[in-house]
Design a protein around this motif. Structure first.
Motif, PDB file in Angstrom:
ATOM      1  N   SER A  31      13.199  -4.200  16.819  1.00  0.00           N
ATOM      2  CA  SER A  31      14.461  -4.945  16.769  1.00  0.00           C
ATOM      3  C   SER A  31      14.255  -6.369  16.257  1.00  0.00           C
ATOM      4  O   SER A  31      15.197  -7.006  15.767  1.00  0.00           O
ATOM      5  N   LEU A  32      13.020  -6.874  16.344  1.00  0.00           N
ATOM      6  CA  LEU A  32      12.743  -8.230  15.889  1.00  0.00           C
ATOM      7  C   LEU A  32      12.810  -8.359  14.366  1.00  0.00           C
ATOM      8  O   LEU A  32      13.035  -9.454  13.851  1.00  0.00           O
ATOM      9  N   VAL A  33      12.631  -7.256  13.643  1.00  0.00           N
ATOM     10  CA  VAL A  33      12.803  -7.308  12.190  1.00  0.00           C
ATOM     11  C   VAL A  33      14.233  -7.724  11.875  1.00  0.00           C
ATOM     12  O   VAL A  33      14.481  -8.605  11.039  1.00  0.00           O
ATOM     13  N   GLY A  34      15.188  -7.107  12.541  1.00  0.00           N
ATOM     14  CA  GLY A  34      16.588  -7.464  12.354  1.00  0.00           C
ATOM     15  C   GLY A  34      16.886  -8.893  12.771  1.00  0.00           C
ATOM     16  O   GLY A  34      17.624  -9.609  12.104  1.00  0.00           O
ATOM     17  N   ARG A  35      16.291  -9.315  13.870  1.00  0.00           N
ATOM     18  CA  ARG A  35      16.538 -10.676  14.363  1.00  0.00           C
ATOM     19  C   ARG A  35      16.056 -11.720  13.364  1.00  0.00           C
ATOM     20  O   ARG A  35      16.751 -12.694  13.083  1.00  0.00           O
ATOM     21  N   TYR A  36      14.852 -11.529  12.821  1.00  0.00           N
ATOM     22  CA  TYR A  36      14.268 -12.551  11.953  1.00  0.00           C
ATOM     23  C   TYR A  36      14.635 -12.398  10.484  1.00  0.00           C
ATOM     24  O   TYR A  36      14.669 -13.386   9.749  1.00  0.00           O
ATOM     25  N   PHE A  37      14.892 -11.165  10.049  1.00  0.00           N
ATOM     26  CA  PHE A  37      15.086 -10.942   8.616  1.00  0.00           C
ATOM     27  C   PHE A  37      16.391 -10.235   8.269  1.00  0.00           C
ATOM     28  O   PHE A  37      16.710 -10.089   7.089  1.00  0.00           O
ATOM     29  N   GLY A  38      17.105  -9.762   9.238  1.00  0.00           N
ATOM     30  CA  GLY A  38      18.379  -9.109   9.000  1.00  0.00           C
ATOM     31  C   GLY A  38      18.279  -7.629   8.699  1.00  0.00           C
ATOM     32  O   GLY A  38      19.084  -6.838   9.164  1.00  0.00           O
ATOM     33  N   SER A  39      17.275  -7.244   7.931  1.00  0.00           N
ATOM     34  CA  SER A  39      17.126  -5.851   7.509  1.00  0.00           C
ATOM     35  C   SER A  39      15.752  -5.668   6.871  1.00  0.00           C
ATOM     36  O   SER A  39      15.022  -6.640   6.649  1.00  0.00           O
ATOM     37  N   LYS A  40      15.433  -4.428   6.545  1.00  0.00           N
ATOM     38  CA  LYS A  40      14.192  -4.142   5.825  1.00  0.00           C
ATOM     39  C   LYS A  40      14.215  -4.839   4.466  1.00  0.00           C
ATOM     40  O   LYS A  40      13.200  -5.388   4.028  1.00  0.00           O
ATOM     41  N   GLN A  41      15.377  -4.835   3.802  1.00  0.00           N
ATOM     42  CA  GLN A  41      15.524  -5.518   2.520  1.00  0.00           C
ATOM     43  C   GLN A  41      15.267  -7.018   2.667  1.00  0.00           C
ATOM     44  O   GLN A  41      14.593  -7.629   1.848  1.00  0.00           O
ATOM     45  N   GLY A  42      15.787  -7.609   3.736  1.00  0.00           N
ATOM     46  CA  GLY A  42      15.549  -9.023   3.994  1.00  0.00           C
ATOM     47  C   GLY A  42      14.081  -9.319   4.251  1.00  0.00           C
ATOM     48  O   GLY A  42      13.549 -10.341   3.811  1.00  0.00           O
ATOM     49  N   LEU A  43      13.420  -8.408   4.953  1.00  0.00           N
ATOM     50  CA  LEU A  43      11.980  -8.542   5.190  1.00  0.00           C
ATOM     51  C   LEU A  43      11.207  -8.454   3.883  1.00  0.00           C
ATOM     52  O   LEU A  43      10.277  -9.231   3.639  1.00  0.00           O
ATOM     53  N   PHE A  44      11.596  -7.523   3.014  1.00  0.00           N
ATOM     54  CA  PHE A  44      10.937  -7.384   1.712  1.00  0.00           C
ATOM     55  C   PHE A  44      11.081  -8.673   0.906  1.00  0.00           C
ATOM     56  O   PHE A  44      10.102  -9.193   0.362  1.00  0.00           O
ATOM     57  N   ARG A  45      12.294  -9.206   0.844  1.00  0.00           N
ATOM     58  CA  ARG A  45      12.539 -10.444   0.089  1.00  0.00           C
ATOM     59  C   ARG A  45      11.716 -11.606   0.670  1.00  0.00           C
ATOM     60  O   ARG A  45      11.110 -12.374  -0.070  1.00  0.00           O
ATOM     61  N   ALA A  46      11.708 -11.736   1.991  1.00  0.00           N
ATOM     62  CA  ALA A  46      10.956 -12.820   2.630  1.00  0.00           C
ATOM     63  C   ALA A  46       9.458 -12.681   2.364  1.00  0.00           C
ATOM     64  O   ALA A  46       8.765 -13.682   2.151  1.00  0.00           O
ATOM     65  N   THR A  47       8.977 -11.456   2.357  1.00  0.00           N
ATOM     66  CA  THR A  47       7.560 -11.226   2.073  1.00  0.00           C
ATOM     67  C   THR A  47       7.238 -11.610   0.641  1.00  0.00           C
ATOM     68  O   THR A  47       6.232 -12.283   0.378  1.00  0.00           O
ATOM     69  N   LEU A  48       8.088 -11.207  -0.305  1.00  0.00           N
ATOM     70  CA  LEU A  48       7.879 -11.599  -1.698  1.00  0.00           C
ATOM     71  C   LEU A  48       7.907 -13.113  -1.860  1.00  0.00           C
ATOM     72  O   LEU A  48       7.067 -13.684  -2.567  1.00  0.00           O
ATOM     73  N   THR A  83       0.821  -1.221   0.000  1.00  0.00           N
ATOM     74  CA  THR A  83       0.000   0.000   0.000  1.00  0.00           C
ATOM     75  C   THR A  83       0.851   1.266   0.000  1.00  0.00           C
ATOM     76  O   THR A  83       0.439   2.282  -0.542  1.00  0.00           O
ATOM     77  N   ARG A  84       2.035   1.195   0.598  1.00  0.00           N
ATOM     78  CA  ARG A  84       2.917   2.368   0.671  1.00  0.00           C
ATOM     79  C   ARG A  84       4.159   2.247  -0.206  1.00  0.00           C
ATOM     80  O   ARG A  84       4.792   3.247  -0.512  1.00  0.00           O
ATOM     81  N   GLY A  85       4.566   1.020  -0.514  1.00  0.00           N
ATOM     82  CA  GLY A  85       5.806   0.785  -1.230  1.00  0.00           C
ATOM     83  C   GLY A  85       6.968   0.616  -0.277  1.00  0.00           C
ATOM     84  O   GLY A  85       6.860   0.870   0.922  1.00  0.00           O
ATOM     85  N   PHE A  86       8.093   0.186  -0.818  1.00  0.00           N
ATOM     86  CA  PHE A  86       9.277  -0.086  -0.013  1.00  0.00           C
ATOM     87  C   PHE A  86       9.837   1.189   0.605  1.00  0.00           C
ATOM     88  O   PHE A  86      10.114   1.256   1.791  1.00  0.00           O
ATOM     89  N   ALA A  87      10.011   2.230  -0.200  1.00  0.00           N
ATOM     90  CA  ALA A  87      10.663   3.462   0.261  1.00  0.00           C
ATOM     91  C   ALA A  87       9.861   4.170   1.352  1.00  0.00           C
ATOM     92  O   ALA A  87      10.445   4.808   2.233  1.00  0.00           O
ATOM     93  N   ASN A  88       8.556   4.054   1.310  1.00  0.00           N
ATOM     94  CA  ASN A  88       7.712   4.761   2.273  1.00  0.00           C
ATOM     95  C   ASN A  88       7.286   3.906   3.462  1.00  0.00           C
ATOM     96  O   ASN A  88       6.392   4.288   4.206  1.00  0.00           O
ATOM     97  N   THR A  89       7.917   2.764   3.620  1.00  0.00           N
ATOM     98  CA  THR A  89       7.623   1.885   4.738  1.00  0.00           C
ATOM     99  C   THR A  89       8.881   1.731   5.578  1.00  0.00           C
ATOM    100  O   THR A  89       9.926   1.327   5.070  1.00  0.00           O
ATOM    101  N   GLY A  90       8.765   2.028   6.843  1.00  0.00           N
ATOM    102  CA  GLY A  90       9.898   1.872   7.747  1.00  0.00           C
ATOM    103  C   GLY A  90       9.771   0.612   8.577  1.00  0.00           C
ATOM    104  O   GLY A  90       8.678   0.064   8.740  1.00  0.00           O
ATOM    105  N   VAL A  91      10.887   0.168   9.102  1.00  0.00           N
ATOM    106  CA  VAL A  91      10.916  -1.007   9.962  1.00  0.00           C
ATOM    107  C   VAL A  91       9.992  -0.805  11.159  1.00  0.00           C
ATOM    108  O   VAL A  91       9.252  -1.706  11.552  1.00  0.00           O
TER     109      VAL A  91
END
Length: 193
Positions: free
Chosen positions: A53-70, A33-41
């Motif tokens: 901090s759990l985003v980093g624990r489970y996915f490493g980064s916002k980029q890792g979260l994006f990839r896992a979601t895709l 709904t917002r896109g990658f650039a307009n969504t923060g951790v």
């Protein structure tokens, strides 16, 4: 009679699985709904109801979260396991009869402005859709037919969901549905049976 005590690792694992699932669901909603650039951790964590901090624990980064979601939302395999003669009907049903949850196409389009997110989107589309679909389609020109199917579906879904035009408002029940089913099936059948 007392209940057996569950090992702590089981409870921790269930909690970790729930947290991970909540983060993925929140990320899907926000990235589509917002896109990658307009969504923060923090936005994702807040929506999921967990510490950022759990985003980093489970996915490493916002980029890792994006990839896992895709990876979670782009999967053609259930559709190519069905009856090949009904593929057009089945794939269109998957598009039109599904709940109105945020989809992978919106995630990819809205995230195209970020080079890393764009690259991840293209890679996931190639590995999760085009390549398996091309193998399933086979010769002749399985990869070309897979690409044509994706162009057809992307164009339709863009005009139906993201840039809705009035003639597609009743796509679930209209001649548009029959056209999309027939056109999809025609591309599948180009290779023979």
């Amino acid at each position: 009679m007392s209940r057996p005590i569950e090992p702590k690792t089981s409870a921790r694992q269930r909690d970790a699985d729930r947290t991970r699932a909540a983060l993925l669901a929140a990320a899907r909603t926000l990235f589509s709904t917002r896109g990658f650039a307009n969504t923060g951790v923090r936005d994702v964590a807040d929506l999921a109801g967990v510490n950022s901090s759990l985003v980093g624990r489970y996915f490493g980064s916002k980029q890792g979260l994006f990839r896992a979601t895709l990876e979670q939302v782009i999967d053609i395999s259930p559709l190519i396991q069905g009856d090949r003669r009904r593929f057009g009907v089945d794939v269109v049903a998957a598009f039109l009869d599904a709940e109105d949850a945020p989809g992978p196409l919106a995630m990819m389009i809205l995230s195209a402005a970020d080079p890393e997110a764009h690259a991840a989107s293209v890679e996931m589309l190639q590995t999760q859709v085009i390549a398996p679909l091309a193998r399933w389609l086979g010769e002749p020109d399985g990869e070309g037919r897979a690409a044509r199917l994706n162009m057809l579906w992307t164009g339709f879904l863009t005009m139906w969901r993201l840039l809705p035009i009035q003639p597609l408002a009743d796509a679930r029940h209209s001649s548009t549905r029959r056209w999309l089913e027939a056109t999809t099936q025609a591309i599948v059948d180009e290779g023979g049976t």
